[in-house]
Enzyme design. Sequence first.
Site, PDB file in Angstrom:
ATOM      1  N   ASP A  21       0.819  -1.220   0.000  1.00 31.30           N
ATOM      2  CA  ASP A  21       0.000   0.000   0.000  1.00 31.30           C
ATOM      3  C   ASP A  21       0.851   1.267   0.000  1.00 31.30           C
ATOM      4  O   ASP A  21       0.441   2.306   0.518  1.00 31.30           O
ATOM      5  CB  ASP A  21      -0.947   0.030   1.218  1.00 31.30           C
ATOM      6  N   LYS A  24       2.418   2.195  -5.065  1.00 31.73           N
ATOM      7  CA  LYS A  24       3.139   1.660  -6.224  1.00 31.73           C
ATOM      8  C   LYS A  24       2.375   1.881  -7.526  1.00 31.73           C
ATOM      9  O   LYS A  24       2.977   2.061  -8.582  1.00 31.73           O
ATOM     10  CB  LYS A  24       3.407   0.163  -6.028  1.00 31.73           C
ATOM     11  N   GLY A  48      -3.953  -4.472  -4.756  1.00 30.69           N
ATOM     12  CA  GLY A  48      -4.707  -3.492  -5.515  1.00 30.69           C
ATOM     13  C   GLY A  48      -3.905  -2.231  -5.755  1.00 30.69           C
ATOM     14  O   GLY A  48      -3.187  -1.759  -4.878  1.00 30.69           O
ATOM     15  N   HIS A  49      -3.983  -1.713  -6.973  1.00 31.49           N
ATOM     16  CA  HIS A  49      -3.341  -0.453  -7.325  1.00 31.49           C
ATOM     17  C   HIS A  49      -4.420   0.526  -7.766  1.00 31.49           C
ATOM     18  O   HIS A  49      -5.183   0.243  -8.681  1.00 31.49           O
ATOM     19  CB  HIS A  49      -2.350  -0.638  -8.485  1.00 31.49           C
ATOM     20  N   GLN A 231       2.075  -6.136  -3.146  1.00 35.43           N
ATOM     21  CA  GLN A 231       2.345  -6.180  -1.708  1.00 35.43           C
ATOM     22  C   GLN A 231       3.638  -5.422  -1.381  1.00 35.43           C
ATOM     23  O   GLN A 231       3.936  -4.427  -2.015  1.00 35.43           O
ATOM     24  CB  GLN A 231       2.368  -7.630  -1.193  1.00 35.43           C
TER      25      GLN A 231
END
Length: 435
Positions: A21, A24, A48-49, A231
């Site tokens: 988180d 990225k 998730g991005h 991650q």
Amino acid sequence: MSVKGKNLMSGVVLVGAQWGDEGKGKITDLITPEFDYVVRYQGGNNAGHTVIHGSTQLALHLIPSGIMYPQVTPVIGNGCVIDPAVLLKEMDSLTVAGFSCDRLLISGNAHLIMPWHLALDAASELRLGQNEIGTTKRGIGPAYQDKAARSGIRVQDLDDPHIFRLKVAAALETANALLTRVYDARPFDVDAVSEQYLQYARRITPHIADVSAVLNAGLRTGRRVLFEGAQGTLLDIDHGTYPFVTSSSCTAGGASVGAGVGPTAIDKVLGIAKAYITRVGAGPFPTELSDATGEQLARVGGEVGTTTGRLRRCGWYDAVIIRYAAAVNGLTDLCITKLDVLSAFESIKVCVAYEYLGQQYRSVPSSQTAFHHAMPVYEELEGWGADISGCRCFAELPAAARAYVERLEELAEVPVSVIAVGPDREQTIMRGWRA
């Protein structure tokens, strides 16, 4: 070295330097136009991005953000585990937003997340109770378990209905026994699962490719490759805060294994870290702030997980963790994100060491017990109390903000080459970054 007069470009790995988180997605999106391929090399839809592309905001969980650039080939590597339903839903949402998925390449050696993986994940966490690991319950761990046990089902199996059904039947002999006898849960039907997944196959199999061959051929001819990690370092199965980790190799070394390229193809490793630190789920967290300051960090930083919607635990920046991340990833550059969030604080603390039972640690303790009970040793720095979201070069930052960045750089012994001062692509200071 060159091919036909063209300078060869090696690969660049972009990796989280904390517990994930770190922002990225934004940085990947920002530097993607410099590359020919963007490769997701590990994990599944437990990551998730959030990417803001023009006026469009997208939450990507499996597909690399390179999908939004027509000149870039997005790739899902063999190190990933794929839930076909989630993949197709994500492809549909991208198509609706105006981004074609025709260029997407998927390694046939990537493993599939099957329905029983989700059921086993949820049942295992429920059984653990207060000792739960804090997984996203997306079936990631059980899918990697089957991969390691050599009973997994791969993407390429979708291309042969007969083989696929045989493998489903074999896997369900064990999975159904576990579900019914250990977890008192309902079993799965071989025919129902096979029919469901072979429907998915019609849309997925056209994207199957020998990803290793494609990438190595590209690298040999000077194509540029960005390896996008999910991650973060402290969630790596080998180098993270075990057992409170993910089930894959999310450090930079995982890029070589998870994409099928040699380590000599990697020229740079860009580590992403927040100007403070967060983590989702259970596990040790030396600088965690369970007070009003932590709540303020979460509120100002909008700390809610992209994939899970869970509130993130917040704490002051931990330089011990970043030094560790620099070592295990071989970081060549560091990016500091969300520096603007700290504008809300009059003074800012940085953890420079840990203390446990009278001993001081300047690196992450090898003992799980020592890390779990470590007390942070803080250094206090002056805040800047000014809006920095409009700054576009390092010199425009307030003196105290520059001093903060320079101190983080000194503690990490890695140059801070990129600084994010807001969520938009334009709210980024490039300070010596070269792909």
